[in-house]
Design a protein around this motif. Structure first.
Motif, short mmCIF file in Angstrom:
data_model
loop_
_atom_site.label_atom_id
_atom_site.label_comp_id
_atom_site.label_asym_id
_atom_site.label_seq_id
_atom_site.Cartn_x
_atom_site.Cartn_y
_atom_site.Cartn_z
N LEU A 256 -9.18 -13.22 -25.36
CA LEU A 256 -9.55 -14.25 -26.34
C LEU A 256 -9.74 -15.60 -25.66
CD1 LEU A 256 -9.92 -15.43 -29.17
CD2 LEU A 256 -7.44 -15.51 -29.40
N ARG A 257 -8.82 -15.96 -24.79
CA ARG A 257 -8.92 -17.22 -24.04
C ARG A 257 -10.25 -17.31 -23.29
NH1 ARG A 257 -5.32 -17.05 -18.99
NH2 ARG A 257 -7.04 -15.63 -18.48
N ASN A 262 -13.19 -13.54 -31.23
CA ASN A 262 -13.15 -14.77 -32.02
C ASN A 262 -11.76 -15.05 -32.57
OD1 ASN A 262 -16.09 -13.38 -32.67
ND2 ASN A 262 -16.21 -15.58 -32.25
N ALA A 263 -10.99 -13.98 -32.84
CA ALA A 263 -9.64 -14.16 -33.40
C ALA A 263 -8.84 -12.88 -33.22
CB ALA A 263 -9.72 -14.54 -34.88
N LEU A 264 -7.53 -13.05 -33.19
CA LEU A 264 -6.60 -11.92 -33.13
C LEU A 264 -5.55 -12.10 -34.22
CD1 LEU A 264 -5.86 -11.85 -29.27
CD2 LEU A 264 -7.45 -10.36 -30.49
N THR A 265 -5.11 -10.97 -34.79
CA THR A 265 -3.95 -10.96 -35.67
C THR A 265 -2.92 -10.05 -35.01
OG1 THR A 265 -5.28 -11.27 -37.65
CG2 THR A 265 -3.07 -10.41 -37.96
N ASP A 298 1.32 -12.84 -36.19
CA ASP A 298 0.88 -14.03 -35.48
C ASP A 298 -0.64 -14.12 -35.58
OD1 ASP A 298 3.43 -14.93 -34.30
OD2 ASP A 298 3.33 -13.03 -33.22
N LEU A 299 -1.15 -15.26 -36.04
CA LEU A 299 -2.59 -15.50 -36.14
C LEU A 299 -3.02 -16.33 -34.95
CD1 LEU A 299 -2.85 -16.36 -39.96
CD2 LEU A 299 -2.95 -14.12 -38.85
N VAL A 300 -4.00 -15.82 -34.19
CA VAL A 300 -4.38 -16.48 -32.95
C VAL A 300 -5.89 -16.70 -32.90
CG1 VAL A 300 -4.16 -16.45 -30.44
CG2 VAL A 300 -2.51 -15.20 -31.83
N THR A 301 -6.28 -17.91 -32.52
CA THR A 301 -7.66 -18.27 -32.25
C THR A 301 -7.68 -19.02 -30.92
OG1 THR A 301 -7.56 -20.42 -33.36
CG2 THR A 301 -8.12 -18.51 -34.73
N LEU A 308 0.49 -19.31 -26.95
CA LEU A 308 1.09 -17.97 -26.93
C LEU A 308 1.13 -17.37 -25.54
CD1 LEU A 308 0.37 -18.30 -30.08
CD2 LEU A 308 0.47 -15.81 -30.09
N LEU A 309 0.27 -17.85 -24.65
CA LEU A 309 0.25 -17.32 -23.28
C LEU A 309 1.29 -17.98 -22.38
CD1 LEU A 309 -3.55 -16.84 -22.59
CD2 LEU A 309 -1.79 -15.10 -22.37
#
Length: 310
Positions: A256-257, A262-265, A298-301, A308-309
């Motif tokens: 994602l980085r 586009n997004a992870l859940t 966890d919602l990640v964009t 988070l990393l």
């Protein structure tokens, strides 16, 4: 003198921690080639070491094979282990296995994927309907104008995955998003197959606007996944193809980085492994445990992936 010596030895033996009860608890994943379950294993091992009187045993099918999972559980029943934590690959098959374990006096809980109609004592993991809703809402937020979308799922007999698919559909109901024919596909937790199914969906529907894998499978084959994204990079960069993927393993956060989704859940598999050991130990001690223990999402964009990393 001999009697005094023997009595002293007996007292010392009773006082030594090595003679305390040690419980053998087994965590049985759907498939051992899925890195999601490696994280649950790590949580299990860490917590077992902290508890001291618990051994965490991790074993499941190499690939997603419900029949093999059932046989592995039967082997552990024969070995008379002290407790089982199962990620249910197929509800019908596992309901029978759980009943057999219970009949043998072995407490069973489920994690990650549940069999709620079975004799399992508790479920630890994600609220899978909410998980699907979160995936769908992420897509809506990223691309409210809608389009055609497809879902990639794992095993057709897994209740948790069916609930996620239902959640995605519910979140997108009434929007301008329309699910294409042939969705969801079922990769049976095979990462390479998941990537191939994404490519096939894109080929079958060239104007496909979004793909939503309800598990992290395609990203678990990072080179194949990157090849798929690179082939479609022009459309992704232009907002014509959106990728919202489940799970947040380290490799996924890095992808994602680097612009490969586009997004992870994300779920919390490490916590599932920890809580599985706590819950089975509580059951063995005769304590009452909650029937459902949710571990959160966890919602990640791109906006918070660096956090988070860390």
């Amino acid at each position: 003198m001999r009697k005094i010596l023997l009595a002293g030895m007996a007292i010392a033996m009773m006082a030594t921690p090595a003679f305390a009860q040690t419980y053998k608890f087994v965590i049985v994943p759907k498939a051992m080639n899925n890195p999601f379950f490696d994280v649950a294993r790590d949580g299990c091992l860490k917590r077992a070491k902290e508890l001291g009187n618990v051994e965490c045993i991790y074993k499941g099918p190499v690939e997603h094979e419900p029949a093999t999972q059932a046989q592995i559980i039967q082997d552990f029943i024969t070995q008379k282990v002290d407790g089982l934590a199962i990620s249910v690959a197929d509800v019908a098959a596992m309901t029978k296995s759980i009943e057999a374990a219970t009949a043998a006096g072995i407490p069973v809980i489920t994690f990650d994927a549940d069999a709620p109609g079975s004799k399992r004592i508790a479920y630890i993991g994600t609220n899978n309907k909410d998980f699907g809703l979160a995936l769908g809402k992420q897509l809506l937020q990223l691309k409210p104008e809608g389009g055609k979308y497809a879902v990639v799922s794992g095993g057709p007999g897994a209740k948790n995955l069916a609930e996620r698919v239902d959640g995605v559909r519910e979140a997108l109901k009434g929007s301008k998003w329309v699910e294409v024919a042939g969705s969801p596909t079922f990769c049976n937790d095979d990462p390479a197959l998941a990537v191939q199914q994404m490519a096939d969906l894109r080929t079958a529907t060239p104007d496909l606007g979004a793909i939503v894998p309800v598990g992290g499978w395609p990203m678990f084959a990072p080179e194949g996944y990157k090849a798929f994204v690179n082939k479609n990079k022009k459309d992704i960069d232009a907002g014509k193809l959106t990728l919202v993927v489940a799970d947040t393993l380290k490799m996924q956060l890095e992808l994602l980085r680097d612009g490969y989704s586009n997004a992870l859940t994300g779920q919390r598999p490490f916590e599932m492994g920890e809580k599985a050991m706590d819950t089975l130990l509580a059951i063995k001690k005769g304590q009452k445990v909650p029937e459902v223990i949710y571990t959160g999402l966890d919602l990640v964009t791109k906006d918070n992936v660096a956090q988070l990393l860390k």
